[in-house]
Design a protein around this motif. Structure first.
Motif, PDB file in Angstrom:
ATOM      1  N   ARG A  67       3.319  10.865  10.113  1.00  0.00           N
ATOM      2  CA  ARG A  67       4.094  10.907  11.355  1.00  0.00           C
ATOM      3  C   ARG A  67       3.579   9.834  12.284  1.00  0.00           C
ATOM      4  NH1 ARG A  67       8.445  14.689  12.495  1.00  0.00           N
ATOM      5  NH2 ARG A  67       8.224  16.413  11.036  1.00  0.00           N
ATOM      6  N   SER A  68       4.500   9.158  12.952  1.00  0.00           N
ATOM      7  CA  SER A  68       4.111   8.085  13.860  1.00  0.00           C
ATOM      8  C   SER A  68       5.178   7.911  14.923  1.00  0.00           C
ATOM      9  CB  SER A  68       3.928   6.772  13.080  1.00  0.00           C
ATOM     10  OG  SER A  68       3.726   5.689  13.951  1.00  0.00           O
ATOM     11  N   LYS A  69       4.755   7.504  16.119  1.00  0.00           N
ATOM     12  CA  LYS A  69       5.701   7.205  17.185  1.00  0.00           C
ATOM     13  C   LYS A  69       6.320   5.819  16.998  1.00  0.00           C
ATOM     14  CE  LYS A  69       3.549  10.150  20.683  1.00  0.00           C
ATOM     15  NZ  LYS A  69       2.914  10.204  22.032  1.00  0.00           N
ATOM     16  N   SER A  70       5.773   5.045  16.067  1.00  0.00           N
ATOM     17  CA  SER A  70       6.312   3.722  15.755  1.00  0.00           C
ATOM     18  C   SER A  70       7.151   3.810  14.479  1.00  0.00           C
ATOM     19  CB  SER A  70       5.167   2.716  15.565  1.00  0.00           C
ATOM     20  OG  SER A  70       5.674   1.411  15.366  1.00  0.00           O
ATOM     21  N   ASP A  71       8.370   3.281  14.509  1.00  0.00           N
ATOM     22  CA  ASP A  71       9.293   3.373  13.373  1.00  0.00           C
ATOM     23  C   ASP A  71       8.696   2.781  12.106  1.00  0.00           C
ATOM     24  OD1 ASP A  71      12.529   3.287  14.824  1.00  0.00           O
ATOM     25  OD2 ASP A  71      10.661   3.437  15.935  1.00  0.00           O
ATOM     26  N   VAL A  72       8.967   3.434  10.977  1.00  0.00           N
ATOM     27  CA  VAL A  72       8.637   2.867   9.669  1.00  0.00           C
ATOM     28  C   VAL A  72       9.861   2.069   9.215  1.00  0.00           C
ATOM     29  CG1 VAL A  72       7.968   3.347   7.285  1.00  0.00           C
ATOM     30  CG2 VAL A  72       7.117   4.802   9.136  1.00  0.00           C
ATOM     31  N   LEU A  73       9.805   0.745   9.416  1.00  0.00           N
ATOM     32  CA  LEU A  73      10.960  -0.111   9.157  1.00  0.00           C
ATOM     33  C   LEU A  73      11.086  -0.532   7.703  1.00  0.00           C
ATOM     34  CD1 LEU A  73      10.799  -2.438  12.306  1.00  0.00           C
ATOM     35  CD2 LEU A  73      12.223  -0.413  11.959  1.00  0.00           C
ATOM     36  N   CYS A  74       9.973  -0.551   6.972  1.00  0.00           N
ATOM     37  CA  CYS A  74      10.014  -0.928   5.555  1.00  0.00           C
ATOM     38  C   CYS A  74       8.839  -0.256   4.847  1.00  0.00           C
ATOM     39  CB  CYS A  74       9.960  -2.447   5.372  1.00  0.00           C
ATOM     40  SG  CYS A  74       8.655  -3.265   6.303  1.00  0.00           S
ATOM     41  N   LEU A  75       9.000   0.016   3.573  1.00  0.00           N
ATOM     42  CA  LEU A  75       7.934   0.658   2.796  1.00  0.00           C
ATOM     43  C   LEU A  75       8.141   0.416   1.314  1.00  0.00           C
ATOM     44  CD1 LEU A  75       9.756   3.192   1.788  1.00  0.00           C
ATOM     45  CD2 LEU A  75       8.832   4.385   3.775  1.00  0.00           C
ATOM     46  N   GLN A  76       7.076   0.697   0.531  1.00  0.00           N
ATOM     47  CA  GLN A  76       7.154   0.512  -0.917  1.00  0.00           C
ATOM     48  C   GLN A  76       6.043   1.274  -1.617  1.00  0.00           C
ATOM     49  OE1 GLN A  76       6.600  -3.507  -2.904  1.00  0.00           O
ATOM     50  NE2 GLN A  76       8.821  -3.288  -3.088  1.00  0.00           N
ATOM     51  N   PHE A  77       6.388   1.904  -2.741  1.00  0.00           N
ATOM     52  CA  PHE A  77       5.390   2.552  -3.591  1.00  0.00           C
ATOM     53  C   PHE A  77       4.521   1.496  -4.270  1.00  0.00           C
ATOM     54  CE2 PHE A  77       8.232   6.347  -3.788  1.00  0.00           C
ATOM     55  CZ  PHE A  77       7.280   7.333  -3.573  1.00  0.00           C
ATOM     56  N   ASP A  78       3.259   1.866  -4.585  1.00  0.00           N
ATOM     57  CA  ASP A  78       2.479   1.035  -5.484  1.00  0.00           C
ATOM     58  C   ASP A  78       2.838   1.401  -6.922  1.00  0.00           C
ATOM     59  OD1 ASP A  78       1.193   3.429  -5.978  1.00  0.00           O
ATOM     60  OD2 ASP A  78      -0.798   2.741  -5.411  1.00  0.00           O
ATOM     61  N   SER A  79       2.225   0.720  -7.904  1.00  0.00           N
ATOM     62  CA  SER A  79       2.604   0.930  -9.297  1.00  0.00           C
ATOM     63  C   SER A  79       2.268   2.332  -9.793  1.00  0.00           C
ATOM     64  CB  SER A  79       1.909  -0.103 -10.189  1.00  0.00           C
ATOM     65  OG  SER A  79       0.502  -0.002 -10.069  1.00  0.00           O
ATOM     66  N   SER A  80       1.265   2.973  -9.192  1.00  0.00           N
ATOM     67  CA  SER A  80       0.893   4.318  -9.613  1.00  0.00           C
ATOM     68  C   SER A  80       1.837   5.379  -9.071  1.00  0.00           C
ATOM     69  CB  SER A  80      -0.536   4.648  -9.166  1.00  0.00           C
ATOM     70  OG  SER A  80      -0.599   4.802  -7.753  1.00  0.00           O
ATOM     71  N   GLY A  81       2.545   5.064  -8.013  1.00  0.00           N
ATOM     72  CA  GLY A  81       3.405   6.045  -7.367  1.00  0.00           C
ATOM     73  C   GLY A  81       2.658   7.019  -6.483  1.00  0.00           C
ATOM     74  N   ASN A  82       1.352   6.794  -6.299  1.00  0.00           N
ATOM     75  CA  ASN A  82       0.535   7.702  -5.488  1.00  0.00           C
ATOM     76  C   ASN A  82       0.358   7.225  -4.053  1.00  0.00           C
ATOM     77  OD1 ASN A  82       0.058   9.406  -7.711  1.00  0.00           O
ATOM     78  ND2 ASN A  82      -1.634   8.115  -8.402  1.00  0.00           N
ATOM     79  N   ASN A  83       0.575   5.946  -3.794  1.00  0.00           N
ATOM     80  CA  ASN A  83       0.382   5.383  -2.466  1.00  0.00           C
ATOM     81  C   ASN A  83       1.632   4.662  -2.014  1.00  0.00           C
ATOM     82  OD1 ASN A  83      -2.677   5.835  -2.045  1.00  0.00           O
ATOM     83  ND2 ASN A  83      -2.592   4.817  -4.044  1.00  0.00           N
ATOM     84  N   VAL A  84       1.854   4.697  -0.702  1.00  0.00           N
ATOM     85  CA  VAL A  84       3.014   4.040  -0.110  1.00  0.00           C
ATOM     86  C   VAL A  84       2.540   3.072   0.965  1.00  0.00           C
ATOM     87  CG1 VAL A  84       5.151   4.356   1.187  1.00  0.00           C
ATOM     88  CG2 VAL A  84       4.498   6.026  -0.557  1.00  0.00           C
ATOM     89  N   LEU A  85       3.008   1.846   0.875  1.00  0.00           N
ATOM     90  CA  LEU A  85       2.724   0.824   1.881  1.00  0.00           C
ATOM     91  C   LEU A  85       3.813   0.891   2.940  1.00  0.00           C
ATOM     92  CD1 LEU A  85       0.601  -1.523   2.181  1.00  0.00           C
ATOM     93  CD2 LEU A  85       2.385  -3.028   1.281  1.00  0.00           C
ATOM     94  N   CYS A  86       3.430   1.095   4.192  1.00  0.00           N
ATOM     95  CA  CYS A  86       4.392   1.287   5.282  1.00  0.00           C
ATOM     96  C   CYS A  86       4.250   0.177   6.321  1.00  0.00           C
ATOM     97  CB  CYS A  86       4.185   2.635   5.966  1.00  0.00           C
ATOM     98  SG  CYS A  86       4.393   4.068   4.884  1.00  0.00           S
ATOM     99  N   GLY A  87       5.366  -0.450   6.683  1.00  0.00           N
ATOM    100  CA  GLY A  87       5.392  -1.453   7.741  1.00  0.00           C
ATOM    101  C   GLY A  87       6.020  -0.871   8.996  1.00  0.00           C
ATOM    102  N   LEU A  88       5.294  -0.949  10.110  1.00  0.00           N
ATOM    103  CA  LEU A  88       5.700  -0.275  11.344  1.00  0.00           C
ATOM    104  C   LEU A  88       6.278  -1.250  12.373  1.00  0.00           C
ATOM    105  CD1 LEU A  88       2.588   2.055  11.762  1.00  0.00           C
ATOM    106  CD2 LEU A  88       4.668   2.450  10.418  1.00  0.00           C
ATOM    107  N   ARG A  89       7.010  -0.684  13.328  1.00  0.00           N
ATOM    108  CA  ARG A  89       7.599  -1.497  14.384  1.00  0.00           C
ATOM    109  C   ARG A  89       6.533  -2.158  15.253  1.00  0.00           C
ATOM    110  NH1 ARG A  89      12.562  -1.940  16.625  1.00  0.00           N
ATOM    111  NH2 ARG A  89      13.403  -0.159  15.463  1.00  0.00           N
ATOM    112  N   ASN A  90       5.366  -1.520  15.409  1.00  0.00           N
ATOM    113  CA  ASN A  90       4.320  -2.103  16.248  1.00  0.00           C
ATOM    114  C   ASN A  90       3.522  -3.200  15.544  1.00  0.00           C
ATOM    115  OD1 ASN A  90       2.537  -0.754  14.525  1.00  0.00           O
ATOM    116  ND2 ASN A  90       2.166   0.931  15.946  1.00  0.00           N
ATOM    117  N   GLY A  91       3.901  -3.550  14.298  1.00  0.00           N
ATOM    118  CA  GLY A  91       3.210  -4.607  13.568  1.00  0.00           C
ATOM    119  C   GLY A  91       2.140  -4.113  12.622  1.00  0.00           C
ATOM    120  N   GLY A  92       1.871  -2.823  12.605  1.00  0.00           N
ATOM    121  CA  GLY A  92       0.860  -2.270  11.715  1.00  0.00           C
ATOM    122  C   GLY A  92       1.391  -2.096  10.295  1.00  0.00           C
ATOM    123  N   ILE A  93       0.503  -2.310   9.318  1.00  0.00           N
ATOM    124  CA  ILE A  93       0.809  -2.059   7.914  1.00  0.00           C
ATOM    125  C   ILE A  93      -0.245  -1.080   7.403  1.00  0.00           C
ATOM    126  CG2 ILE A  93       1.092  -3.043   5.612  1.00  0.00           C
ATOM    127  CD1 ILE A  93       1.739  -5.707   6.931  1.00  0.00           C
TER     128      ILE A  93
END
Length: 493
Positions: free
Chosen positions: A298-324
């Motif tokens: 949960r975050s107050k900053s929008d999750v604008l883009c994301l992607q699973f890693d090859s294992s399917g256990n982790n998700v890379l999330c790109g936020l509106r505030n510039g955080g990854i």
């Protein structure tokens, strides 16, 4: 007849090979003409090599082949470079581009290219299908390529050559990619703007494998002022039927989950039959079959883009505030916001010419050692399949970088890419299947292609009057979508 060798010509009078002195690739016309003159001197019947020389000749051919095709044998910018790399760069820098008639506003939000079985009057055949999504809420299904024999009813869109325009290059070698055909009924008006279309990621790299055909395609809608976005599943298990399965597209689409929030993006985990959904309040897992929803952060900053890693256990999330941030999905299901672990993460903020360090709070199973910050809102993320810890990221100030998420303490940046133009638009990055190059449109309506390894910009041109906001790469080319219409780019690789 002596074997042709790249960069060499054979002189039959002297019974040996001589190098062409002009650079390869891209030799000048002067040297090319001299080479062709020498080639004209060849007699009809070449002088046969002595039997004792055949072993030596075979070794020479093998050495030259290894040198030209495998070694750093070409001098460019005062350094040795690889022949194959230089040839591919040359091909990428001179693409052939086509524009399809009657495709305005149908692909400016999302594009996916898949290969499926199609039941035709002549039997079952494998065909290319293009799924398109528009910011006006349209979702379409097109058949691509050799469809003239049964494209009777529906909309046929013909391609017009856009690049190159000079008549010297307009030869029979510029083979048209063929028409695309949308049967009657293969357009569905979604409740709100299409925000994303996804198929399993591995499918794009195994298009020739019959077992790699995806069973589902995901479609997400953004939502409106009165309602949130939704997640839909398009059933691809059964072959599409000519005149029925494609034309009755709406019968293959089911809403599997509805949100009260804005739905920006999604990614597919085919191994676990899950999708991860990015919204304006965080990210959630959705089971494809049951529609069960589980929040993972949960975050107050929008999750604008994301992607699973090859294992399917982790998700890379790109936020509106510039955080990854990287979120582990293997935590116990948590649906209440106050049950998530809290994390306070720093990020850089730019106000005018001042750079300030600020903090934001995110709740979830987040890896602190893999958190990265970019100067502006994250526009797109793209993991590389060859190196799972490497990913390309672009932000809405025009910054594009290649990261290694294992090297956060040392800066994590592996490569910078100059020239991208953006200020506020969600623009997709398209990585070619070999992961040598990537492309992106810009707010200046230019399309650019970069070398992932060197950071060199290989192509830059403006051939449309709108932003190429969506892209879908395939072997040998790429589909591009903008408000102006649908384009196909063939790089001859």
């Amino acid at each position: 007849m002596p074997q042709d060798l790249p960069g060499f010509y054979y002189d039959a009078e002297k019974n040996r090979y001589f190098p062409i002195k002009s650079p390869i690739p891209g030799s000048s016309s002067r040297n090319s003409s001299s080479a062709s003159t020498s080639a004209q001197k060849l007699p009809a019947k070449p002088i046969k090599a002595k039997s004792g020389d055949r072993g030596i000749a075979a070794k020479v051919v093998k050495m030259l082949h290894k040198r030209e095709l495998s070694g750093n044998s070409i001098t460019s910018n005062k350094k040795k470079v690889n022949f194959q790399d230089q040839y591919q760069k040359l091909q990428t820098s001179k693409p052939i581009i086509w524009k399809y008639q009657g495709t305005q506003r149908i692909a400016d939000a999302a594009l996916e290219h898949i290969r499926l079985n199609l039941q035709t009057p002549d039997g079952l055949t494998e065909t290319d299908i293009l799924l398109t999504g528009g910011l006006n809420g349209t979702f379409c299904c097109y058949e691509v390529g050799s469809v003239e024999h049964h494209a009777i009813n529906g909309l046929q869109c013909m391609p017009d050559l856009v690049k190159p325009l000079n008549t010297e290059k307009e030869t029979s070698s510029l083979k048209s990619p063929g028409l695309i055909w949308r049967p009657i009924g293969a357009l569905v008006q979604m409740p709100s703007n299409v925000s994303c279309i996804k198929t399993p990621r591995n499918h794009h790299y195994q298009a020739t494998d019959a077992d790699s055909s995806p069973s589902h395609a995901l479609i997400t809608t953004l939502g409106s002022e009165t309602s949130g976005g939704s997640v839909y599943s398009m059933n691809l298990k059964e072959p599409l039927e000519y005149g029925l399965g494609v034309a009755m597209l709406s019968q293959r689409i089911d809403e599997i989950s509805r949100f009260k929030s804005t739905v920006w993006t999604a990614d597919f985990n085919s191994n676990k039959h899950q999708a991860v959904i990015g919204t304006n309040i965080g990210a959630a897992l959705v089971h494809i079959e049951s529609g069960k929803k589980t929040w993972i952060c949960r975050s107050k900053s929008d999750v604008l883009c994301l992607q699973f890693d090859s294992s399917g256990n982790n998700v890379l999330c790109g936020l509106r505030n510039g955080g990854i941030v990287t979120v582990d999905t293997r935590q116990k299901p948590q649906n209440l916001q106050d049950q998530f672990p809290r994390h306070r993460i720093s990020f850089s903020s730019t106000k005018g010419q001042k750079h300030e360090k600020q903090w934001f709070e995110i709740r979830g199973n987040v890896h602190h050692n893999k958190t990265i910050s970019m100067p502006s809102s994250i526009s797109c993320l793209s993991r590389l399949k060859t190196y799972d810890d490497y990913f390309l990221a672009s932000s809405m100030d025009g910054t594009v970088r290649l990261y290694d998420c294992r090297l956060r303490e040392k800066g994590a940046v592996l490569q910078f890419y100059e020239g991208h133009v953006n200020s506020h638009t969600r623009i997709q990055i398209g990585v070619d299947p070999s992961e040598r190059f990537f492309m992106s449109g810009g707010e200046d309506c230019c399309l650019r292609v970069w070398s992932i390894k060197s950071g060199e910009m290989l192509y830059e041109d403006k051939f449309m009057d709108s932003v190429a906001s969506s892209v879908c790469n395939r072997f040998g080319g790429a589909w591009l979508g903008s408000q102006e219409g649908l384009f196909y780019m063939n790089n001859n690789l």
